[in-house]
Design a protein around this motif. Structure first.
Motif, short mmCIF file in Angstrom:
data_model
loop_
_atom_site.label_atom_id
_atom_site.label_comp_id
_atom_site.label_asym_id
_atom_site.label_seq_id
_atom_site.Cartn_x
_atom_site.Cartn_y
_atom_site.Cartn_z
N ASN A 96 0.86 -1.17 0.00
CA ASN A 96 0.00 0.00 0.00
C ASN A 96 0.90 1.22 0.00
O ASN A 96 1.95 1.23 0.64
N ALA A 97 0.49 2.25 -0.72
CA ALA A 97 1.29 3.45 -0.81
C ALA A 97 0.38 4.67 -0.91
O ALA A 97 -0.82 4.55 -1.16
N ILE A 98 0.98 5.81 -0.70
CA ILE A 98 0.34 7.10 -0.93
C ILE A 98 1.14 7.76 -2.05
O ILE A 98 2.37 7.84 -1.97
N ALA A 99 0.44 8.21 -3.10
CA ALA A 99 1.14 8.71 -4.28
C ALA A 99 0.71 10.12 -4.65
O ALA A 99 -0.42 10.53 -4.38
N HIS A 100 1.63 10.84 -5.29
CA HIS A 100 1.37 12.18 -5.79
C HIS A 100 2.22 12.44 -7.02
O HIS A 100 3.18 11.72 -7.28
N VAL A 101 1.86 13.48 -7.76
CA VAL A 101 2.58 13.84 -8.97
C VAL A 101 3.68 14.84 -8.63
O VAL A 101 3.48 15.74 -7.81
N LEU A 102 4.82 14.66 -9.27
CA LEU A 102 5.92 15.61 -9.18
C LEU A 102 6.28 16.00 -10.61
O LEU A 102 6.62 15.13 -11.42
N ARG A 103 6.13 17.28 -10.92
CA ARG A 103 6.46 17.77 -12.26
C ARG A 103 7.76 18.53 -12.21
O ARG A 103 7.96 19.38 -11.34
N GLU A 104 8.62 18.23 -13.15
CA GLU A 104 9.88 18.95 -13.32
C GLU A 104 9.94 19.37 -14.78
O GLU A 104 10.41 18.62 -15.63
N GLY A 105 9.43 20.55 -15.06
CA GLY A 105 9.31 20.99 -16.45
C GLY A 105 8.30 20.12 -17.17
O GLY A 105 7.17 19.98 -16.72
N ARG A 106 8.72 19.50 -18.25
CA ARG A 106 7.81 18.63 -19.02
C ARG A 106 7.83 17.20 -18.53
O ARG A 106 7.07 16.37 -19.00
#
Length: 123
Positions: A96-106
């Motif tokens: 089980n995990a908790i996830a999120h988006v990480l954007r670095e430019g494109r």
């Protein structure tokens, strides 16, 4: 301007690849393949539907990073623009995990922090 890559091929390719790879990765043989390929299970934020897909990953301790190739052509990662639960199958083990988006430019990554290794179902 749109990329010259044929984005219409993704849904068809993913449909067949996921239908083939998910059962293989969930089998005893999948432990070996799962060193590079993960099965992600999550609930769609708008539809509420259970989703499964196969993707490549890297792992550093309790953190799993999934680089979303050609992110502008894909939609699944948008479920994690806000922090969401995720279940991962990595090398034959479920987490089980908790996830999120990480954007670095494109470049877009889905970052999953493992919270435990369950015997139950998707959170």
């Amino acid at each position: 301007m749109r990329s010259p890559t044929n984005t219409h091929a993704f849904p068809l390719t993913n449909l067949f690849a996921n239908r083939f790879l998910v059962p293989v990765l969930n089998s005893p043989v999948g432990a070996r393949l799962g060193r590079r390929l993960a099965v992600l299970e999550y609930q769609g934020r708008r539809t509420g539907k259970h989703r499964q897909l196969v993707t490549q990953y890297t792992k550093d301790g309790q953190t799993v990073s999934i680089e979303v190739g050609m992110a502008e052509s894909k939609t699944w990662w948008r479920n994690f623009r806000t922090t969401q639960p995720l279940r991962l199958r990595l090398a034959g083990h479920d987490y089980n995990a908790i996830a999120h988006v990480l954007r670095e430019g494109r470049v877009v990554h889905v970052i999953a922090d493992i919270i435990d290794s369950p015997a139950g179902t998707v959170p």
